[in-house]
Design a protein around this motif. Structure first.
Motif, short mmCIF file in Angstrom:
data_model
loop_
_atom_site.label_atom_id
_atom_site.label_comp_id
_atom_site.label_asym_id
_atom_site.label_seq_id
_atom_site.Cartn_x
_atom_site.Cartn_y
_atom_site.Cartn_z
N PRO A 1 81.78 27.17 55.83
CA PRO A 1 81.04 26.27 54.95
C PRO A 1 79.97 25.50 55.73
O PRO A 1 80.12 25.23 56.91
CB PRO A 1 82.11 25.31 54.41
CG PRO A 1 83.30 25.51 55.27
CD PRO A 1 83.17 26.81 55.96
N LEU A 2 78.89 25.19 55.04
CA LEU A 2 77.81 24.39 55.63
C LEU A 2 78.03 22.94 55.22
O LEU A 2 77.59 22.51 54.16
CB LEU A 2 76.45 24.88 55.14
CG LEU A 2 76.10 26.33 55.46
CD1 LEU A 2 74.83 26.74 54.76
CD2 LEU A 2 75.98 26.51 56.96
N GLY A 3 78.75 22.21 56.03
CA GLY A 3 79.10 20.84 55.68
C GLY A 3 80.09 20.85 54.53
O GLY A 3 81.17 21.39 54.63
N MET A 4 79.69 20.27 53.40
CA MET A 4 80.54 20.24 52.21
C MET A 4 80.24 21.40 51.25
O MET A 4 80.84 21.49 50.20
CB MET A 4 80.33 18.92 51.47
CG MET A 4 80.77 17.69 52.24
SD MET A 4 82.54 17.53 52.36
CE MET A 4 82.95 17.20 50.68
N ILE A 5 79.31 22.25 51.62
CA ILE A 5 78.87 23.32 50.72
C ILE A 5 79.44 24.66 51.19
O ILE A 5 79.23 25.07 52.33
CB ILE A 5 77.33 23.39 50.65
CG1 ILE A 5 76.78 22.06 50.14
CG2 ILE A 5 76.88 24.54 49.77
CD1 ILE A 5 75.28 21.96 50.22
N ASP A 6 80.14 25.31 50.29
CA ASP A 6 80.70 26.64 50.55
C ASP A 6 79.79 27.68 49.91
O ASP A 6 79.72 27.78 48.69
CB ASP A 6 82.12 26.72 49.98
CG ASP A 6 82.80 28.04 50.27
OD1 ASP A 6 82.30 28.79 51.14
OD2 ASP A 6 83.84 28.30 49.66
N ILE A 7 79.07 28.44 50.74
CA ILE A 7 78.14 29.44 50.20
C ILE A 7 78.78 30.82 50.05
O ILE A 7 78.14 31.74 49.55
CB ILE A 7 76.86 29.54 51.05
CG1 ILE A 7 77.17 29.98 52.47
CG2 ILE A 7 76.10 28.23 51.04
CD1 ILE A 7 75.96 30.40 53.25
#
Length: 89
Positions: free
Chosen positions: A57-63
């Motif tokens: 994940p990019l910080g709090m964002i799961d792509i």
């Protein structure tokens, strides 16, 4: 033969929508804990899990769900192209 390809393509489209709805449930507190959310989790998580292992994940964002949906869409496009190749033979 065409019915089989159409069935597979429809299944890919429905599963893509299941993933999209499951992802959108994360925006609403407690939605994934509802019975509807749990059913979607049982359908979506087995497919999403390998992508989550590969893509952090990019910080709090799961792509990873975005990548999973793109893989499904590419599979659907490939299926359509394969069907066109078979039909034109």
């Amino acid at each position: 033969m065409g019915v089989l390809f159409q069935l597979l393509f429809t299944a890919i489209n429905i599963y893509s929508w299941i993933l999209i709805i499951y992802i959108l449930l994360s925006w609403f507190p407690g939605a994934r804990e509802s019975s509807f959310g749990e059913v979607l989790a049982k359908l979506a998580e087995p497919f999403l899990e390998p992508f989550r292992k590969i893509i952090p994940p990019l910080g709090m964002i799961d792509i990873s769900p975005i990548v999973a949906i793109l893989v499904l869409r590419f599979a659907g496009s490939g299926l359509q192209e394969l069907y066109r190749m078979i039909v034109t033979m």
